[in-house]
Design a protein around this motif. Structure first.
Motif, PDB file in Angstrom:
ATOM      1  N   SER A  15       0.686  -1.237  -0.092  1.00  0.00           N
ATOM      2  CA  SER A  15      -0.590  -0.108  -0.363  1.00  0.00           C
ATOM      3  C   SER A  15       0.088   1.258   0.112  1.00  0.00           C
ATOM      4  O   SER A  15       0.723   2.235  -1.055  1.00  0.00           O
ATOM      5  CB  SER A  15      -0.846  -0.412   0.622  1.00  0.00           C
ATOM      6  N   PRO A  16       2.388   1.110   0.753  1.00  0.00           N
ATOM      7  CA  PRO A  16       3.149   2.488   0.330  1.00  0.00           C
ATOM      8  C   PRO A  16       3.333   3.016  -0.999  1.00  0.00           C
ATOM      9  O   PRO A  16       3.513   4.797  -1.137  1.00  0.00           O
ATOM     10  CB  PRO A  16       4.063   2.071   1.491  1.00  0.00           C
ATOM     11  N   VAL A  17       3.441   1.763  -1.760  1.00  0.00           N
ATOM     12  CA  VAL A  17       3.871   1.912  -2.818  1.00  0.00           C
ATOM     13  C   VAL A  17       2.513   2.762  -3.686  1.00  0.00           C
ATOM     14  O   VAL A  17       2.881   3.900  -4.315  1.00  0.00           O
ATOM     15  CB  VAL A  17       3.923   1.001  -4.231  1.00  0.00           C
ATOM     16  N   ARG A  18       1.262   2.636  -3.688  1.00  0.00           N
ATOM     17  CA  ARG A  18       0.161   2.793  -4.280  1.00  0.00           C
ATOM     18  C   ARG A  18      -0.521   4.476  -4.009  1.00  0.00           C
ATOM     19  O   ARG A  18      -0.162   5.263  -4.242  1.00  0.00           O
ATOM     20  CB  ARG A  18      -1.600   1.836  -3.568  1.00  0.00           C
ATOM     21  N   HIS A  19       0.784   4.624  -2.037  1.00  0.00           N
ATOM     22  CA  HIS A  19       0.016   5.900  -1.597  1.00  0.00           C
ATOM     23  C   HIS A  19       0.938   6.932  -2.563  1.00  0.00           C
ATOM     24  O   HIS A  19       0.773   8.164  -3.224  1.00  0.00           O
ATOM     25  CB  HIS A  19       0.236   5.537  -0.038  1.00  0.00           C
ATOM     26  N   ASP A  20       2.250   6.262  -2.983  1.00  0.00           N
ATOM     27  CA  ASP A  20       3.403   7.824  -2.668  1.00  0.00           C
ATOM     28  C   ASP A  20       3.122   8.019  -4.535  1.00  0.00           C
ATOM     29  O   ASP A  20       3.402   8.770  -5.046  1.00  0.00           O
ATOM     30  CB  ASP A  20       4.543   6.543  -3.095  1.00  0.00           C
ATOM     31  N   GLU A  21       2.671   7.133  -5.157  1.00  0.00           N
ATOM     32  CA  GLU A  21       2.759   7.032  -6.962  1.00  0.00           C
ATOM     33  C   GLU A  21       0.927   8.620  -6.600  1.00  0.00           C
ATOM     34  O   GLU A  21       0.935   9.414  -6.905  1.00  0.00           O
ATOM     35  CB  GLU A  21       1.932   5.914  -7.473  1.00  0.00           C
ATOM     36  N   ILE A  22      -0.245   7.654  -5.817  1.00  0.00           N
ATOM     37  CA  ILE A  22      -1.023   9.242  -6.056  1.00  0.00           C
ATOM     38  C   ILE A  22      -0.656  10.562  -5.504  1.00  0.00           C
ATOM     39  O   ILE A  22      -1.247  11.070  -6.418  1.00  0.00           O
ATOM     40  CB  ILE A  22      -2.275   8.617  -5.028  1.00  0.00           C
ATOM     41  N   ASN A  23       0.372  10.229  -4.803  1.00  0.00           N
ATOM     42  CA  ASN A  23       1.250  11.708  -4.015  1.00  0.00           C
ATOM     43  C   ASN A  23       1.807  12.329  -4.985  1.00  0.00           C
ATOM     44  O   ASN A  23       1.350  13.459  -5.548  1.00  0.00           O
ATOM     45  CB  ASN A  23       1.990  10.583  -2.978  1.00  0.00           C
ATOM     46  N   GLN A  24       2.180  11.482  -5.891  1.00  0.00           N
ATOM     47  CA  GLN A  24       3.356  11.994  -6.901  1.00  0.00           C
ATOM     48  C   GLN A  24       2.023  12.328  -8.262  1.00  0.00           C
ATOM     49  O   GLN A  24       2.526  13.362  -8.892  1.00  0.00           O
ATOM     50  CB  GLN A  24       4.067  11.501  -7.340  1.00  0.00           C
ATOM     51  N   GLY A 314      -8.290  -3.084  -7.990  1.00  0.00           N
ATOM     52  CA  GLY A 314      -9.105  -2.387  -8.559  1.00  0.00           C
ATOM     53  C   GLY A 314      -9.915  -1.491  -7.981  1.00  0.00           C
ATOM     54  O   GLY A 314      -9.404  -0.309  -7.914  1.00  0.00           O
ATOM     55  N   LEU A 315     -10.240  -1.932  -7.189  1.00  0.00           N
ATOM     56  CA  LEU A 315     -11.046  -1.165  -5.998  1.00  0.00           C
ATOM     57  C   LEU A 315     -10.784   0.458  -5.423  1.00  0.00           C
ATOM     58  O   LEU A 315     -10.706   1.239  -5.466  1.00  0.00           O
ATOM     59  CB  LEU A 315     -12.332  -1.863  -5.720  1.00  0.00           C
ATOM     60  N   LEU A 316      -9.145  -1.088  -5.367  1.00  0.00           N
ATOM     61  CA  LEU A 316      -8.093  -0.027  -3.921  1.00  0.00           C
ATOM     62  C   LEU A 316      -7.711   1.312  -4.201  1.00  0.00           C
ATOM     63  O   LEU A 316      -8.264   3.005  -4.426  1.00  0.00           O
ATOM     64  CB  LEU A 316      -7.106  -0.830  -3.865  1.00  0.00           C
ATOM     65  N   MET A 317      -7.279   1.586  -5.792  1.00  0.00           N
ATOM     66  CA  MET A 317      -6.653   2.045  -6.851  1.00  0.00           C
ATOM     67  C   MET A 317      -7.771   3.334  -7.145  1.00  0.00           C
ATOM     68  O   MET A 317      -7.552   4.380  -7.382  1.00  0.00           O
ATOM     69  CB  MET A 317      -5.790   1.499  -8.262  1.00  0.00           C
ATOM     70  N   VAL A 318      -9.102   2.172  -7.473  1.00  0.00           N
ATOM     71  CA  VAL A 318     -10.281   3.664  -8.247  1.00  0.00           C
ATOM     72  C   VAL A 318     -11.249   4.399  -6.876  1.00  0.00           C
ATOM     73  O   VAL A 318     -10.999   5.831  -7.401  1.00  0.00           O
ATOM     74  CB  VAL A 318     -10.802   2.742  -9.399  1.00  0.00           C
ATOM     75  N   HIS A 319     -10.854   3.893  -6.137  1.00  0.00           N
ATOM     76  CA  HIS A 319     -11.398   4.343  -4.903  1.00  0.00           C
ATOM     77  C   HIS A 319     -10.728   5.829  -4.044  1.00  0.00           C
ATOM     78  O   HIS A 319     -11.109   7.038  -4.732  1.00  0.00           O
ATOM     79  CB  HIS A 319     -11.791   3.647  -3.662  1.00  0.00           C
ATOM     80  N   THR A 320      -9.027   5.433  -4.577  1.00  0.00           N
ATOM     81  CA  THR A 320      -8.662   6.074  -3.823  1.00  0.00           C
ATOM     82  C   THR A 320      -7.727   6.992  -4.857  1.00  0.00           C
ATOM     83  O   THR A 320      -7.838   8.816  -4.313  1.00  0.00           O
ATOM     84  CB  THR A 320      -7.747   5.642  -3.177  1.00  0.00           C
ATOM     85  N   THR A 321      -8.190   6.697  -5.940  1.00  0.00           N
ATOM     86  CA  THR A 321      -7.363   7.709  -6.842  1.00  0.00           C
ATOM     87  C   THR A 321      -8.541   8.791  -7.461  1.00  0.00           C
ATOM     88  O   THR A 321      -8.075   9.941  -7.485  1.00  0.00           O
ATOM     89  CB  THR A 321      -7.078   6.481  -7.533  1.00  0.00           C
ATOM     90  N   LEU A 322      -9.933   7.891  -7.782  1.00  0.00           N
ATOM     91  CA  LEU A 322     -10.496   8.740  -7.462  1.00  0.00           C
ATOM     92  C   LEU A 322     -11.334  10.366  -6.372  1.00  0.00           C
ATOM     93  O   LEU A 322     -11.427  11.578  -7.000  1.00  0.00           O
ATOM     94  CB  LEU A 322     -12.168   8.436  -8.267  1.00  0.00           C
ATOM     95  N   GLY A 323     -11.171   9.920  -5.322  1.00  0.00           N
ATOM     96  CA  GLY A 323     -11.164  10.498  -4.388  1.00  0.00           C
ATOM     97  C   GLY A 323      -9.952  11.587  -3.443  1.00  0.00           C
ATOM     98  O   GLY A 323     -10.751  12.531  -3.518  1.00  0.00           O
ATOM     99  N   ALA A 324      -8.759  11.699  -4.370  1.00  0.00           N
ATOM    100  CA  ALA A 324      -8.014  12.111  -4.002  1.00  0.00           C
ATOM    101  C   ALA A 324      -7.935  13.147  -5.390  1.00  0.00           C
ATOM    102  O   ALA A 324      -8.344  14.413  -4.598  1.00  0.00           O
ATOM    103  CB  ALA A 324      -6.591  11.429  -4.233  1.00  0.00           C
ATOM    104  N   THR A 325      -8.943  12.803  -6.026  1.00  0.00           N
ATOM    105  CA  THR A 325      -8.499  13.979  -7.170  1.00  0.00           C
ATOM    106  C   THR A 325      -9.764  15.079  -7.643  1.00  0.00           C
ATOM    107  O   THR A 325      -9.280  16.062  -7.268  1.00  0.00           O
ATOM    108  CB  THR A 325      -9.258  13.120  -8.937  1.00  0.00           C
ATOM    109  N   ILE A 326     -10.673  14.194  -6.508  1.00  0.00           N
ATOM    110  CA  ILE A 326     -12.101  15.271  -6.268  1.00  0.00           C
ATOM    111  C   ILE A 326     -11.646  16.475  -4.903  1.00  0.00           C
ATOM    112  O   ILE A 326     -12.530  16.916  -4.807  1.00  0.00           O
ATOM    113  CB  ILE A 326     -13.030  14.588  -6.251  1.00  0.00           C
ATOM    114  N   GLN A 327     -10.999  15.512  -4.289  1.00  0.00           N
ATOM    115  CA  GLN A 327     -10.828  16.315  -2.902  1.00  0.00           C
ATOM    116  C   GLN A 327      -9.665  16.913  -2.922  1.00  0.00           C
ATOM    117  O   GLN A 327     -10.106  18.571  -2.113  1.00  0.00           O
ATOM    118  CB  GLN A 327     -10.764  15.347  -1.841  1.00  0.00           C
ATOM    119  N   CYS A 328      -8.669  17.056  -3.816  1.00  0.00           N
ATOM    120  CA  CYS A 328      -8.115  18.276  -3.744  1.00  0.00           C
ATOM    121  C   CYS A 328      -8.382  19.132  -5.247  1.00  0.00           C
ATOM    122  O   CYS A 328      -7.374  20.760  -5.713  1.00  0.00           O
ATOM    123  CB  CYS A 328      -6.441  17.561  -4.059  1.00  0.00           C
TER     124      CYS A 328
END
Length: 364
Positions: A15-24, A314-328
């Protein structure tokens, strides 16, 4: 694949890998917002998805100068050729003829991917011998399994390469396309967008970025993803091979016949969905409708023993990325000079891409 590579423990480990990629990804979008420049979301979401997958599998990114530059092209070409209609597969007198050049192209893709993977596997094997790093990516897990003589199945080098190619082709653009469709729908339904942002602000606040662990507490965000998958399934047709003679809808299907389940049509069937062409996440309120194959009018990941093994990832990636994209960010869409409405025309492919990639200006 499910028990060793994509189980909850391994996904948590990575999960830290995915979180770091979303941060970038968010930092990149923030710079675009600062400059007031357009973002081609399709390309950036593809890059995010592929880098996440590559880092989880091989601890590499496509942006590094390490020979991985060709991997994106290989994945795209492989996905394209799998989704093309091949005369040799379906017309018996063409079976030994390469009329469309697919066999030649397939061999070229295989040769390039094999050479790339051989280099990466050799590097991992050398690192394991020298014990220079702990096994923290999926390629190391696969190599460990292949060396375990107590395993029921002997995992060969070719098996490892096939596993990785399968997951890279199946798991990269599908996630990116799903997020892109969801953003397009939210852009065209600002009231739904505002409701989603309000939910994120109430649950998470404005002082930190959404995490994967937040998803269970965000039911409306989950409903948005379900509704987007219903209208825009990443894989609109699911292939299956009949194991015996059977009758479906009054049609006789002989054994060993390739059939295609039309997931796209099921998601728009008025028999099961009220006003099926409307994007309305609220339709899932209070309903235990799952996308993991238990409800046959919502087969986003297939069903049964052959359903997508990467559904959880896939669901982890989609939910977190979509959420971050509209959150920010707020998003101003560009579509043929119209900044208000995004066109929803569908493209052609193995997955279901947009005909016109989503291009927007982010506002922090």
């Amino acid at each position: 694949m499910i028990s060793e590579l994509l189980n909850g423990k391994t996904l948590d480990l990575l999960s830290p890998v995915r979180h770091d990629e979303i941060n970038q990804f968010i930092e990149y979008i923030a710079q675009k917002a600062k400059d007031g420049r357009f973002v081609e979301l399709e390309a950036e979401l593809m890059k995010l998805s592929r880098n996440s997958m590559l880092r989880m599998f091989m601890s590499k990114r496509t942006s590094e100068d390490d020979g991985l530059g060709d991997i994106t092209k290989i994945i795209t070409e492989a996905a394209e050729i799998v989704g093309r209609f091949n005369l040799s597969d379906h017309i018996w007198f063409c079976k030994n003829l390469d009329l469309q050049g697919f066999a030649k192209k397939s061999k070229d893709i295989h040769r390039r991917f094999d050479a790339l993977m051989e280099t990466l596997i050799t590097d991992h094997e050398e690192a394991r011998k020298q014990e220079t790093r702990e096994a923290k990516d999926l390629l190391n897990i696969l190599l460990h399994i292949s060396e375990d003589e107590s395993m029921e199945i002997n995992l060969t080098r070719e098996n490892i390469k096939a596993f990785i190619l399968d997951i890279l082709v199946a798991g990269t653009d599908t996630s990116a396309i799903t997020i892109e469709w969801a953003l397009a729908e939210l852009k065209n339904h600002p009231n739904i967008m505002n409701k989603a942002v309000e939910e994120i602000d109430q649950v998470i606040g404005k002082n930190r970025l959404i995490q994967e662990s937040d998803t269970p507490n965000l039911p409306f965000l989950q409903a948005i993803v379900k509704e987007s998958l219903r209208l825009h399934p990443a894989v609109p047709l699911i292939p299956r091979l009949s194991t015996q003679d059977c009758t479906v809808g009054g049609y006789h299907i002989p054994a060993n016949t390739t059939t295609l389940v039309n997931v796209w049509s099921l998601g728009r069937d008025p028999t099961h969905w009220e006003n099926p062409l409307e994007f309305r996440p609220e339709r899932f309120d209070g309903k235990q409708l799952d996308v993991r194959g238990q409800h046959f009018h919502l087969l986003s990941f297939g069903s049964g023993r052959r359903m997508c093994p990467g559904a959880s990832l896939g669901l982890l990636m989609v939910h977190t990325t979509l959420g971050a994209t509209i959150q920010c960010f707020e998003w101003k869409a560009r579509n043929s000079g119209n900044l208000d409405i995004v066109d929803m025309e569908e493209g052609v492919g193995l997955s279901l891409p947009r005909a016109n990639p989503l291009v927007c200006v982010p506002v922090a």
